[in-house]
Structure formats: structure tokens, C-alpha cells
Scaffold this active site. Structure first.
Site: not given
Length: 312
Positions: A73-74, A109, A123
Site C-alpha cells: 500500500c503506497h 485506507e 473493545d
């Protein structure tokens, strides 16, 4: 003696791409098991804090950290991230949008960000709800790049003209014209006329008039854009243009300048003769490759404009 082994893994080369607006929206679902959990979220009484705000902040960080975790991933300049929540009974719908102006998309992303928003909520909620589940992380929408490409107009009659004294005499082999033909295939454009003519203004103009009379829609000319006395292609074309389109040459030169500093010396002309689009390109394979990469497929929108369609 030292030898080198070549790994099959490598980051995808995006240096040939151009910056465009890229947008992606991803969705994640958090399912709780009881109404009291939803009330605690809305009333901000969850022991670990404000679930929506904490999860949103975690999503922002996740988006920016995506290339640190996914090897191929860039790194990109993230210019906007937004998170929205929607509560439907015991279901919390998360939608996260990422925007940038860059060479590659942001769907990974967006999906990473949405998943971390969901995981953060999980969580924070697990102490009060043992039945929390994360479901359906998926991409909802992406814009920019290949996904926005419009197909070339059907039946677009295209010609490639090579301007070269030496090649027209059989001295040397054409490579730039053949490269144009090859690269146009990616846009489903077939070349109906491929010809090689000398660097001669009357000859170039005669060829263009002939192609126009034969009903050609687009002519790409390679060669004769330099500074030698015989480089007359831009002048020959400019004298015939009914309407110049300066942005075409400006875009191609800017694209080239970012890669090869001497691109500033390339002289190009572009515009329409009647309704036939004509673009001049350098006489090298590297030059025409850059021009095609910089201009296509977006330049094909000119045919929609010529037909009177509204600008999208």
C-alpha cells in the site's frame, strides 16, 4: 563473484499515473446484543468513555497508518477522512470516507479505517456486552482513476502519422508510431490509418486535409516537434486548426516535466480541424508514452463536447 536473487514481490509502480481526485467510502457493522448497550453509547455512559468519538479518532489514525501495515500500500497524502454513524435497532452502521488527490486510490485506507472504528467500538463495549459482533466490512463506493474512465466513443476513426525524413526513406525503423498504436489498444481504440511521411509542411498539411475528407475523428502525429530546422509539425498543424486546445499540450508537457526535465523543449500543438481532433507528439517512444499516459482517456471527452453533450 556476487549474484543477486530477484524477489517476486515488489511494490506496484505508479510513477506513470497522474494525480486525480480519489474518493472511497467503506462500511462496517457493529451488532450489539441488548438495548441497554445502545442507550449507554447514546448517553455517553460506557465506562471506557465516549464510544463514537474514541472510535472516530482511532479510525483517523488507522487511515493514516495503512501503508505502515500493508506492504504493497503506497503512502499517500490523506486530505480528508470523515466518519458517520447510524443506529438501526441493535445495529450500528459505520461509514468512513477518505479523499485525496493522488495517483492511486484510497479504498484500502477506507476499509482499514472502518474496520478499526468497528474494532475500537468492540473493545470499548465488551465490558458491558459480551454479545457484541463485527460484521460486513465492505467497500461501498470508489471514485477516481480507472473506475471513472468512460469508454471511447464507438466507431472513433483514428489515424497515426509518423513525421520523419529518414524513416520515410527507409533509413531506420519507426518505434514511436507503433508505440502509439499499441497503447491505444488499452482504450479499445483501433488505428485505421498508420502512415509515415517526411518532415515537410505541405506534406503534413496535405495528409491532414486528406484524413479530414475521409471522415477521421482523431489524428495523432509523432515527430517534428523539436528545434531542428526540419521540425515543422507544430507550425504545419497550427495553420490548419479551427480551434486550438492549449490545455492538451500544457498537460502533456507538465506531466513530462515532472519526469524528464528536458520535456520543456518539446513543442506541441493540439486542436480541432472541423470536428477532427489533432494532437502532435514527440518522435520518441518515451515521449509518446508520456503523452498517452498524460492525456488518455480524459482527452476523449472532447468528442462528447463536440456533440453538444453537457460537461460531466
Amino acid at each position: 563473484m556476487h549474484s543477486f536473487t530477484h524477489s517476486k514481490f515488489k511494490m506496484v509502480d505508479i510513477t506513470h499515473k497522474t494525480n486525480t481526485l480519489r474518493i472511497a467510502t467503506a462500511q462496517a457493522i457493529v451488532q450489539v446484543s441488548k438495548p441497554e448497550t445502545v442507550e449507554a453509547i447514546q448517553n455517553r455512559t460506557v465506562p471506557k468513555g465516549d464510544v463514537f468519538e474514541m472510535a472516530k479518532a482511532a479510525g483517523f489514525l488507522a487511515v493514516k497508518k495503512t501503508p505502515d501495515l500493508l506492504p504493497d500500500c503506497h503512502p499517500i497524502p490523506v486530505e480528508y477522512t470523515g466518519v458517520q454513524y447510524r443506529i438501526e435497532d441493535l445495529t450500528i452502521v459505520i461509514e468512513l470516507t477518505v479523499k485525496t488527490i493522488y495517483k492511486t486510490g484510497v479504498e484500502v485506507e477506507a476499509m482499514h479505517g472502518a474496520s478499526v472504528v468497528a474494532l475500537t467500538m468492540y473493545d470499548m463495549l465488551k465490558p458491558i456486552d459480551k454479545g457484541v459482533e463485527i460484521r460486513n466490512i465492505r467497500l461501498l463506493e470508489k471514485k477516481g482513476g480507472k473506475s471513472d474512465r468512460n469508454a471511447a466513443p464507438e466507431g472513433l476513426k483514428t489515424a497515426v502519422v509518423v513525421c520523419s525524413d529518414s524513416i520515410s526513406k527507409g533509413i531506420g525503423e519507426d518505434k514511436s508510431g507503433k508505440k502509439i498504436v499499441e497503447k491505444l489498444k488499452a482504450f479499445r481504440l483501433e488505428v485505421s490509418d498508420y502512415s509515415i511521411i517526411p518532415d515537410d509542411k505541405p506534406g503534413i498539411q496535405g495528409k491532414l486535409r486528406s484524413l479530414q475528407a475521409e471522415g477521421y475523428d482523431m489524428v495523432l502525429i509523432t515527430g517534428g516537434t523539436g528545434l531542428s530546422p526540419r521540425d515543422v509539425t507544430p507550425e504545419a498543424v497550427s495553420e490548419l486548426l479551427d480551434r486550438e486546445i492549449p490545455g492538451i499540450a500544457e498537460t502533456a508537457r507538465q506531466y513530462g516535466q515532472e519526469r524528464v526535465p528536458t520535456s520543456m523543449l518539446s513543442r506541441s500543438a493540439a486542436g480541432v480541424i472541423g470536428e477532427m481532433l489533432v494532437i502532435t507528439m514527440p518522435g520518441s517512444t518515451g515521449g509518446v508514452t508520456e503523452y498517452i499516459d498524460a492525456l488518455f482517456p480524459h482527452v476523449l471527452h472532447v468528442f462528447n463536447v463536440l456533440e453538444g453533450k453537457k460537461h460531466d
